[in-house]
Design an enzyme around this catalytic site. Structure first.
Site, PDB file in Angstrom:
ATOM      1  N   CYS A 158       0.819  -1.227   0.000  1.00  0.00           N
ATOM      2  CA  CYS A 158       0.000   0.000   0.000  1.00  0.00           C
ATOM      3  C   CYS A 158       0.846   1.269   0.000  1.00  0.00           C
ATOM      4  O   CYS A 158       0.322   2.357  -0.220  1.00  0.00           O
ATOM      5  CB  CYS A 158      -0.946   0.004   1.184  1.00  0.00           C
ATOM      6  SG  CYS A 158      -2.160  -1.318   1.040  1.00  0.00           S
ATOM      7  N   ASN A 191     -10.130  -0.278  -0.212  1.00  0.00           N
ATOM      8  CA  ASN A 191      -8.669  -0.207  -0.264  1.00  0.00           C
ATOM      9  C   ASN A 191      -8.203  -0.764  -1.616  1.00  0.00           C
ATOM     10  O   ASN A 191      -8.330  -1.963  -1.862  1.00  0.00           O
ATOM     11  CB  ASN A 191      -8.087  -1.018   0.899  1.00  0.00           C
ATOM     12  CG  ASN A 191      -6.565  -0.963   0.956  1.00  0.00           C
ATOM     13  OD1 ASN A 191      -5.916  -0.477   0.031  1.00  0.00           O
ATOM     14  ND2 ASN A 191      -6.000  -1.468   2.041  1.00  0.00           N
ATOM     15  N   HIS A 232      -3.499   7.080   2.691  1.00  0.00           N
ATOM     16  CA  HIS A 232      -3.866   5.769   2.147  1.00  0.00           C
ATOM     17  C   HIS A 232      -5.231   5.377   2.717  1.00  0.00           C
ATOM     18  O   HIS A 232      -5.512   5.590   3.896  1.00  0.00           O
ATOM     19  CB  HIS A 232      -2.807   4.739   2.536  1.00  0.00           C
ATOM     20  CG  HIS A 232      -3.187   3.341   2.158  1.00  0.00           C
ATOM     21  ND1 HIS A 232      -3.613   3.014   0.893  1.00  0.00           N
ATOM     22  CD2 HIS A 232      -3.240   2.194   2.890  1.00  0.00           C
ATOM     23  CE1 HIS A 232      -3.907   1.725   0.859  1.00  0.00           C
ATOM     24  NE2 HIS A 232      -3.689   1.206   2.053  1.00  0.00           N
TER      25      HIS A 232
HETATM   26  N1  ACO Z   1     -18.179  -8.774   9.299  1.00  0.00           N
HETATM   27  C1  ACO Z   1     -18.595  -9.022  10.530  1.00  0.00           C
HETATM   28  N2  ACO Z   1     -17.760  -9.340  11.547  1.00  0.00           N
HETATM   29  C2  ACO Z   1     -16.451  -9.390  11.264  1.00  0.00           C
HETATM   30  C3  ACO Z   1     -15.945  -9.135   9.977  1.00  0.00           C
HETATM   31  C4  ACO Z   1     -16.868  -8.815   8.969  1.00  0.00           C
HETATM   32  N3  ACO Z   1     -16.487  -8.528   7.705  1.00  0.00           N
HETATM   33  N4  ACO Z   1     -14.601  -9.263  10.002  1.00  0.00           N
HETATM   34  C5  ACO Z   1     -14.257  -9.589  11.262  1.00  0.00           C
HETATM   35  N5  ACO Z   1     -15.392  -9.687  12.032  1.00  0.00           N
HETATM   36  C6  ACO Z   1     -15.474 -10.011  13.439  1.00  0.00           C
HETATM   37  C7  ACO Z   1     -14.311 -10.825  13.903  1.00  0.00           C
HETATM   38  O1  ACO Z   1     -14.497 -12.192  13.636  1.00  0.00           O
HETATM   39  C8  ACO Z   1     -14.302 -10.505  15.382  1.00  0.00           C
HETATM   40  O2  ACO Z   1     -15.263 -11.293  16.013  1.00  0.00           O
HETATM   41  P1  ACO Z   1     -14.967 -11.917  17.465  1.00  0.00           P
HETATM   42  O3  ACO Z   1     -14.785 -10.732  18.363  1.00  0.00           O
HETATM   43  O4  ACO Z   1     -16.209 -12.718  17.733  1.00  0.00           O
HETATM   44  O5  ACO Z   1     -13.712 -12.719  17.315  1.00  0.00           O
HETATM   45  C9  ACO Z   1     -14.755  -9.048  15.443  1.00  0.00           C
HETATM   46  O6  ACO Z   1     -15.431  -8.807  14.194  1.00  0.00           O
HETATM   47  C10 ACO Z   1     -13.602  -8.078  15.563  1.00  0.00           C
HETATM   48  O7  ACO Z   1     -12.598  -8.428  14.610  1.00  0.00           O
HETATM   49  P2  ACO Z   1     -11.269  -7.631  14.509  1.00  0.00           P
HETATM   50  O8  ACO Z   1     -10.370  -8.238  13.458  1.00  0.00           O
HETATM   51  O9  ACO Z   1     -10.711  -7.411  15.858  1.00  0.00           O
HETATM   52  O10 ACO Z   1     -11.832  -6.246  13.940  1.00  0.00           O
HETATM   53  P3  ACO Z   1     -11.109  -4.880  13.849  1.00  0.00           P
HETATM   54  O11 ACO Z   1     -11.882  -3.873  14.572  1.00  0.00           O
HETATM   55  O12 ACO Z   1      -9.644  -4.981  14.114  1.00  0.00           O
HETATM   56  O13 ACO Z   1     -11.294  -4.526  12.283  1.00  0.00           O
HETATM   57  C11 ACO Z   1      -9.957  -4.525  10.257  1.00  0.00           C
HETATM   58  C12 ACO Z   1     -10.712  -5.374  11.303  1.00  0.00           C
HETATM   59  C13 ACO Z   1     -10.971  -3.621   9.603  1.00  0.00           C
HETATM   60  C14 ACO Z   1      -9.319  -5.434   9.238  1.00  0.00           C
HETATM   61  C15 ACO Z   1      -8.902  -3.669  10.995  1.00  0.00           C
HETATM   62  O14 ACO Z   1      -8.172  -4.478  11.848  1.00  0.00           O
HETATM   63  C16 ACO Z   1      -7.967  -2.969  10.062  1.00  0.00           C
HETATM   64  O15 ACO Z   1      -8.324  -2.022   9.392  1.00  0.00           O
HETATM   65  N6  ACO Z   1      -6.662  -3.360  10.028  1.00  0.00           N
HETATM   66  C17 ACO Z   1      -5.625  -2.661   9.296  1.00  0.00           C
HETATM   67  C18 ACO Z   1      -5.728  -2.824   7.816  1.00  0.00           C
HETATM   68  C19 ACO Z   1      -4.560  -2.122   7.149  1.00  0.00           C
HETATM   69  O16 ACO Z   1      -4.280  -0.964   7.420  1.00  0.00           O
HETATM   70  N7  ACO Z   1      -3.814  -2.825   6.310  1.00  0.00           N
HETATM   71  C20 ACO Z   1      -2.600  -2.245   5.749  1.00  0.00           C
HETATM   72  C21 ACO Z   1      -2.792  -1.803   4.395  1.00  0.00           C
HETATM   73  S1  ACO Z   1      -3.332  -3.079   3.314  1.00  0.00           S
HETATM   74  C22 ACO Z   1      -2.010  -3.558   2.279  1.00  0.00           C
HETATM   75  O17 ACO Z   1      -0.878  -3.194   2.477  1.00  0.00           O
HETATM   76  C23 ACO Z   1      -2.303  -4.510   1.162  1.00  0.00           C
END
Ligand code: ACO
Length: 329
Positions: free
Chosen positions: A114, A284, A254
């Protein structure tokens, strides 16, 4: 005589027509529009059914050449930032040069996930600042849907397909790219990775059965790194260049997660009205997010505007670029 700087003199984006909404995804995996919107900010994303990243890139470049009235034969260098190349080799950049008729250019791909667009931009400006090159195109293009696992609700809701391109030319009025800070930390490689298909895990029945050709992300851990590093590097480039929040016309972050964008803007002392956001429309798009933002907001940009571009991605890689916008639309 003033130092030669590299200025963006045109920008163009390309997104496929097909829209995949949060409600569409809720029919495929156990998710909801409410969860995706509140946790990420994404409402919909675009999907390219036919074609590859070179098609996203070529469409963006063709539009850019037309818009800037530039002859493809005058382009000297093309850099394509991508994590979804058409092939492992030859490079997607080579293919784009052929598709667009930029037969006098040399070209290469650059992979910094990214942060790819920032890495490519910072590389390209060197060729202009030396006075050697006059016209370079930098592209960020990713067909993320080609590596998204539509059985994994934690990643499939995040990504979309797009391409964005900029033209770089010399500027001797003090406009263009002023500074950049780029970083990497390979110890984070397992936290955001496409494990299969490279020399570590060459394609095999086993890699396919284990779904190793798709993106894998430890979302929570990546979030922590992203939120800290994107905010820190953005603040660092401001301090280094003696800029305060009120001096910045636009933050171009980003588009991975609205919460990361908000935290970065807060750390920089920038109000929300100065932050480019289009994550709700495209999700993204990895290397394409930054040029797509510039394209979306181009009409609002004014010559001399101080702009900070900032990104964080797989690797880990991250960084920030400070530039002065060079034209009025
Ligand atoms: N729908 C419903 N529930 C979901 C979903 C979904 N799509 N995805 C995850 N959940 C659930 C999980 O299973 C979890 O349930 P549990 O508590 O029963 O275990 C709960 O939601 C929380 O999951 P988390 O992974 O902790 O959710 P979080 O708030 O961290 O959000 C996300 C996830 C959006 C992916 C976030 O962590 C994020 O944005 N991470 C960074 C992404 C990023 O910046 N990447 C770098 C760039 S990408 C690149 O370089 C290619």
């Amino acid at each position: 005589m003033m130092k030669i700087r590299a200025a963006i003199t045109g920008v163009n984006g390309f997104v496929p027509d097909e829209v995949l909404s949060n409600d569409d995804l809720a029919k495929i995996v156990d998710t909801s529009d409410e969860w995706i919107t509140t946790r990420t900010g994404v409402k919909e994303r675009r999907v390219l059914r036919q074609g590859a990243s070179s098609d996203l890139a070529s469409s963006a470049v063709q539009g850019l050449l037309k818009k800037t009235n530039t002859n493809p034969l005058d382009i000297e260098l093309l850099i394509v930032a991508t994590v979804t190349p058409d092939y492992l080799f030859p490079s997607t950049a080579n293919i784009v040069c052929d598709k667009v008729g930029m037969i006098n250019a040399w070209s290469f791909d650059l992979n910094a996930a990214c942060s790819g667009f920032l890495y490519a931009l910072s590389t390209a400006i060197q060729f202009i600042e030396t006075g050697r090159y006059k016209k370079i195109i930098v592209v960020g293009a990713d067909k993320m849907t080609s590596i998204v696992d539509y059985t994994d609700r934690t990643t499939c809701v995040l990504f979309g397909d797009a391409g964005g391109a900029i033209l770089l030319e010399p500027n001797e009025e003090g406009l263009g790219v002023q500074d950049f800070i780029l970083r990497c930390d390979g110890s984070g490689r397992e936290l955001l990775v496409q494990p299969g298909g490279g020399s570590m895990n060459p394609a095999s029945v086993e890699t396919v059965e284990n779904r190793m050709h798709y993106i894998r992300q430890e979302g929570k851990q990546v979030f922590k790194f992203a939120v800290t590093n994107m905010a820190e590097v953005s603040a660092e480039i401001m301090e280094k260049n003696k800029l305060k929040g009120e001096d910045i016309a636009w933050l171009v972050p980003h588009q991975a997660n609205l919460r990361i964008i908000d935290a970065t803007a807060d750390r920089m002392g920038i109000t929300k009205d100065k932050v480019m956001i289009n994550i709700h429309k495209y999700g993204n798009t990895t290397a394409a997010t930054l040029p797509l933002c510039l394209w979306d907001y181009e009409k609002q940009l004014k010559k001399g505007d101080n702009i900070i571009l900032s990104a964080f991605g797989g690797g880990f890689t991250w960084g920030a670029v400070y530039l002065k916008w060079a034209y009025n639309s």
